[in-house]
Every structure is written in structure tokens, then in C-alpha cells.
Design a protein around this motif. Sequence first.
Motif, PDB file in Angstrom:
ATOM      1  N   ALA A  14       4.011  -0.496  11.940  1.00  0.00           N
ATOM      2  CA  ALA A  14       4.000  -0.139  10.517  1.00  0.00           C
ATOM      3  C   ALA A  14       4.721  -1.237   9.743  1.00  0.00           C
ATOM      4  N   ILE A  15       4.050  -1.777   8.701  1.00  0.00           N
ATOM      5  CA  ILE A  15       4.664  -2.813   7.865  1.00  0.00           C
ATOM      6  C   ILE A  15       5.092  -2.141   6.567  1.00  0.00           C
ATOM      7  N   ILE A  16       6.375  -1.767   6.507  1.00  0.00           N
ATOM      8  CA  ILE A  16       6.867  -0.998   5.362  1.00  0.00           C
ATOM      9  C   ILE A  16       7.339  -1.966   4.279  1.00  0.00           C
ATOM     10  N   LEU A  40      -2.378  -1.854  13.211  1.00  0.00           N
ATOM     11  CA  LEU A  40      -1.524  -2.176  12.074  1.00  0.00           C
ATOM     12  C   LEU A  40      -1.626  -1.092  11.007  1.00  0.00           C
ATOM     13  N   TYR A  41      -0.457  -0.687  10.450  1.00  0.00           N
ATOM     14  CA  TYR A  41      -0.426   0.330   9.409  1.00  0.00           C
ATOM     15  C   TYR A  41       0.439  -0.159   8.247  1.00  0.00           C
ATOM     16  N   PRO A  42      -0.181  -0.741   7.198  1.00  0.00           N
ATOM     17  CA  PRO A  42       0.605  -1.130   6.019  1.00  0.00           C
ATOM     18  C   PRO A  42       1.142   0.104   5.285  1.00  0.00           C
ATOM     19  N   VAL A  43       2.388  -0.006   4.805  1.00  0.00           N
ATOM     20  CA  VAL A  43       3.015   1.101   4.071  1.00  0.00           C
ATOM     21  C   VAL A  43       3.550   0.568   2.743  1.00  0.00           C
ATOM     22  N   ASN A  44       2.998   1.115   1.643  1.00  0.00           N
ATOM     23  CA  ASN A  44       3.469   0.770   0.303  1.00  0.00           C
ATOM     24  C   ASN A  44       2.817   1.747  -0.674  1.00  0.00           C
ATOM     25  N   LYS A  57       1.613   5.776   1.845  1.00  0.00           N
ATOM     26  CA  LYS A  57       2.761   5.877   0.925  1.00  0.00           C
ATOM     27  C   LYS A  57       4.083   5.924   1.677  1.00  0.00           C
ATOM     28  N   SER A  58       4.057   6.477   2.899  1.00  0.00           N
ATOM     29  CA  SER A  58       5.261   6.590   3.730  1.00  0.00           C
ATOM     30  C   SER A  58       4.852   6.497   5.186  1.00  0.00           C
ATOM     31  N   VAL A  59       5.793   6.065   6.008  1.00  0.00           N
ATOM     32  CA  VAL A  59       5.524   6.020   7.449  1.00  0.00           C
ATOM     33  C   VAL A  59       5.259   7.427   7.985  1.00  0.00           C
ATOM     34  N   ALA A  69       8.485  -0.762  13.522  1.00  0.00           N
ATOM     35  CA  ALA A  69       8.444  -0.809  12.053  1.00  0.00           C
ATOM     36  C   ALA A  69       9.019  -2.138  11.583  1.00  0.00           C
ATOM     37  N   ILE A  70       8.266  -2.809  10.715  1.00  0.00           N
ATOM     38  CA  ILE A  70       8.771  -4.024  10.061  1.00  0.00           C
ATOM     39  C   ILE A  70       9.157  -3.622   8.640  1.00  0.00           C
ATOM     40  N   VAL A  71      10.429  -3.762   8.306  1.00  0.00           N
ATOM     41  CA  VAL A  71      10.948  -3.253   7.031  1.00  0.00           C
ATOM     42  C   VAL A  71      11.176  -4.421   6.064  1.00  0.00           C
TER      43      VAL A  71
END
Length: 701
Positions: A14-16, A40-44, A57-59, A69-71
Motif C-alpha cells: 500500500a502506497i499511502i 500495488l494499492y495506492p492510498v490517497n 481513501k484509507s488502507v 505500507a509505504i508512508v
Amino acid sequence: MKNFDAIFNPKSIAIIGASKTEGKVGYSIMKNLMSFDGKLYPVNPKYDEISGLKCYKSVLDIDDEIDLAIVVVPAQAVPKVMEECGEKGVKGAVIISAGFSEVGNYELEEEVKKIIKKYNIATIGPNCLGIMNTYRNLNTTFGKLFPNKGNISIISQSGAVLTAILDISPLLNLGFSKIVSIGNKIDVQESDLMEYLMTDETTEVVVLYIEGLKDKRFLSVAKKLSKVKPIIALKSGRTEEGAKAASSHTGSLAGSDEIYSAAFREGGILRADTFEELVNLMHIFSTQPLMKFNEIGIVTNAGGFGVMAADMCKKYGVKLANFEEKTKEKLKEKLPKTATISNPLDIIGDADTERYKNAVSTLMEDKNVSGLLVILTPQEMTKPLEVAEEIVKLKEYYRENGIKKPIVTSFVGGASIKGAKSYLRKNGIPSYITPEAGIEALSYLYKYSKMKTKEDWDEYLEKIRKEFEEIKDNNKETIEKLFTNLNEYTAKKFLKLHGIPVPKGYIAKNKEEAIRYAKELGSRLVMKIVSPDILHKSDAGCVIINPQDVGKAYETIINNAKRYFEDHGIDGVIEGVLIEEFVDGLEIIVGGKRDEIFGPVVMTGLGGVFVEVLKDVSFGIYPITKEYAHEMLKELKSYKILEGVRGRPKRDIKSIVDLIVKLGVMMELYDEIKEIDMNPVFVKEDGKGCCVGDALIILKK
């Protein structure tokens, strides 16, 4: 061990804080991860999709397990994000976000630390570049470069140092396995990563860039790792100015440089003094076998450069091999009559490719040669690229036939040898601008092979430890009493209890006692104040040697102590005057301190100008064997004085070695001791021992 599989071999990421905006960190990381072979799961919350992938919108909204998770969110948002990662069951995290202890925001960093501990999330960062695993096409960084696969793994406190290495690596054909920008080290420390790399099949060389350590396991793990894989370290913050810069850069406190050097030596770590040296060592250790013994051969077409290389051998502790007789015979057959069959082997300025081939192959087969330096300068008849190609062929041939010896080269010149040097480097043979660098590199290959066999314990150290354990157990009340009122007299009593020689002496409480004790001890005396409030007795005028009138000397010392208290505004305590027999000899210092990271540290050096002006001291980290103690003494520039020079007598070096070993054990067994200072220690002539002239023990508060 922490869950590094989730970090280096994740199935889902997850790329937060992923972004669509070019120039943003979240954009660069997302771009670099597109070649990753997992999910891959983009989070924004701003986006519905990024790079053709659904954006969440959220992990917590992701309907899948997340390994890593990449924060990449603003620092203030990191606690909320990490709390959500914990609730989601994320196993590992890399916090790229900055704005924590490196800028003085300790409270925020501590808040994040509590969350990751609560959920047991293996976390790298914050304030880092990210991590890479070339064998999984995993690049969580926001850098531009992704290196070739190889056998080097790097752990660095600086992202910029990493990007510089990656930029240089294609020129040397360096390949990498794992790359870790460790940042503020909120959770994962160097020791955790070194422990993981110990069994990592794709890692053969471990490289560290360190600004400061807060990792108490570092040394014990380094010792284990260095037995199986070389560790190369560059430590910055060596000067006071550098240490301040390191503190502001990463929030780490750089320790004493001398102690770091001692710790690296104890841990079997090869220390690079410069960035250039770090790169050179990475190159040679990733491409060359170790030198099994310390004798090398040098081949050159330029006598002057051969002499320069030979000069460097002494500096770096390398020996020139004596060629076997059959080697000499072969060389006489293959080389011109004008060539001198010696080491360095000068094959004359008109050497062609065939002559280089004959010389290198002959020395590779010589059992007295453990490593080889080949020097070439551009001449009309010399074809540098052809020579380079021949050296590469020979390396492969001998490796296939079980002869594993390191070969390094120094093709000295500019434009005419550029292609040859590039060819050598791309085919796993280091090529240096100067022969001196080649000698230095070979010396490290031997140094490490010697480090691997170094033992932490010897029989004598074990014997001393058992004796001191018995002394401690059998004298608990006595030691406790000595420790409740520490001064020079009681410190020496403690040392004497452990078999360390001290002068015979008494504390005089009045003038009459001083005169009585003086008569008992003889005419050669030393008189000193006993006060916990006067550490530097000579500076206070409270030391008198061989007094003419003992009673008058007693009064002078007492009066000077009182004046010292008045001048410094101290409500001091005077316990008396120490009357001791006079001892002389060569003055040295032996001291111990307890380092927050590395534990008991022992220091030694010659007294007087050698310590005060030249700072000629040597440090060792416990456990210190007899051999280790002797090595510490040999590191001193002033060691020759102990051996006896210009008519001066040799000193009892064995007694100093014994004292260093005993002090190391003492510091280890008595955890309440913060520092011990024995200064001066008088070293007598060889076979006559030594004696502690003054002693100070400081306990932890």
C-alpha cells in the motif's frame, strides 16, 4: 527477528500518500513501484485511480492483506496512518515522511513509536529515502536510479550517500541485493538488518554508512556477521563539527571517533576513512577472493611505479613475496635478459600483451604469491585494452581451475587507458588510478581474512574473569564500603584487592600522623591531598614529592586545599593527606569508561606530552585478550619508547598488557563503575612490573 520478509519480499504494497502530481514524492515512489511483481494499492483520498490502479481513501478500505505500507504523508498525519495500518494488520512499513527528531520534533516521533510497538509493525524510517530489493524489482524510493543485481547490500543513514553510490555503480559494474535508507531508526536498527543479511543468500558484502548509533546490539551482531561476510563501514561525524552536523541531520548523537574505531575493529568491521575508499572497498570485496596470506606479487612495465607500490607495502602492512625457484626459471625463459627477476617484477617499458600474459600467469601459479597487482603505463608498443582482455581471460581460467587469488590493476594514465580500465572494471577486476590504491585494497583483503579468525577469548582472560568473580563474591562488604567513600586511597585499595600493584601508603589525619607514617615508609615519599572535591591535585598545589620537612609539607597541602575551595566557591571536604612510598618509571595512562552503546572501553597511552599534546592514545572494547591488549599498545606512535630506543631501557610491556586485560574485566564485572582512571602508571624496566601512581574511580549516579 523482525518480519523482514514483509519488507523485502512483500506480496502486496500500500502506497499511502501516492500522487498523480509529477514532482511529488508520492508520484516518484508510485512510478518506481510500477515494475514490482506483486500487488500495488495506492492510498490517497484525493483520487479514485492512479496509474490505472484503483486508489483507496484509507488502507482500511483495501479488501486484501497488506504486507508492506509505504508512508508518504505529512509528519502530523503519520500517527493516524500508522494506527490504521496496525488495525489493518500490516506487517511492515517504510516511513518516508520527514519532520521528526531530525528537526527536534521528538514528541511526534515518540507517538509513532508507541503505535508501531503496539501493533508490532517492523518499521524503517522515518525521514528516509526508502528500500530496494533488486531480486524482486522492488524500489520503494523516490530516487531516479535502480541498480543491477549483485552481491552488495547497503544500510545507510543518508539517502544522498545511497544515490551517489548508485550513480557511481555502473562505472564499476557494481551490483546490489538490498538497499536500505534507515533514516531516524524509530524501530529497525542496523543490528536487525545485519542479522537478516547474515542468512540472505544474495548478499555477500554488507556496507554501512553511519552517522551515529543508538543500537546496543550492534557490536554483538557485527561480530557474528563478520565471521561469514565482510562488513565495510564509513562513519561520519569524526570531528566536533561533523558530529554536530550529524545530530541536526538525523537526530542521532555521534560518539567518540576513537571509540567507534575500536568498536569496528572489535566487531571485525573494515572502516573506510573516505567515500572514495568506501567505493574502492565495495568494488574489491564484491569481485575478488580473500588473500589467504600476506604476500603479494607486483608486475609493472614502469620501474618507478613499481618502487612506489613497494613503498606502500610497508605503510599498509603488506609483504612482497619471495618467488619460488621454478617461478624465477620460467620468468628467465619468457622475459628479456634486461628484465630483473625480482619483486616488483619489472617487465620493462616495451612490454607487449604476450609479456604481460606470461608474467601474470607465472605469478598466479606461484604458491608464495597470495595476491597480484598489475601496473601498466601507456607506451608506444603497449596495447592497454589487449592487456586488459588478457588479464580477464587469465582470471577466469585460474578461477575455473581452482586457483583463487585476487588480481587488482593500476593502469596509470588518462585518455589512452580509459577504455582498458572500463573493460577491467566491467569484468570484475578493480583498476585504480594509482598503484598505492591497489596495495591498500589488497591489504584489506588480508586484513579481513585475519579478522575472521580473531578470537574474543583466551585462557588468560578466562582465568582473570574467574579470579575477579571470586574476589567480588568473597569481598562484597569490603567493596561496598570502599565504594561509599571513593577517593584515591580507597580506589587504590580496590585495585590492590584485584591484584593490581599500588604503592604502600596511609592517610594522615594530622601532622603527627604524617610524620609517623613518613618514618615508616622511608625518605622517598609522595604526599597528596585526599578530597573528593579536588580531582586534579597537582593543579591545586596539593602534591609534594620527597618533602624536606614532612610536617611543614602536610600544613602546606592542607592550606592549599582550603585556598582552592575558597577560590572556586566550593564547600569541600578534606579527608586527610595520603603519604605514599615514591615510585618512578616511564609514565603511562590506563583508563576505562562505560560507553552507552559499546559497553566497557579501555584506553591507554604514554603520559605527558604524548597524551596532552599529541593525543597518542589507543582504545579497546571489552572483551580484551592479551593479543588484543598488545595490539592496542602497538597502535601507539610512541610504542617504540616502550621497546627501548636510543639507549633507553625496554619497559615491562607484559605488565601493561596484564593491566589492560584486568581493567577490561573489572569494567565488565562492576556495572556500577562509570569510569576508572589510572594516571600515571609507572612502568619499570622489563621484568620489573608496573605500579599505579594515582587512581580515580567514578560510579554511576
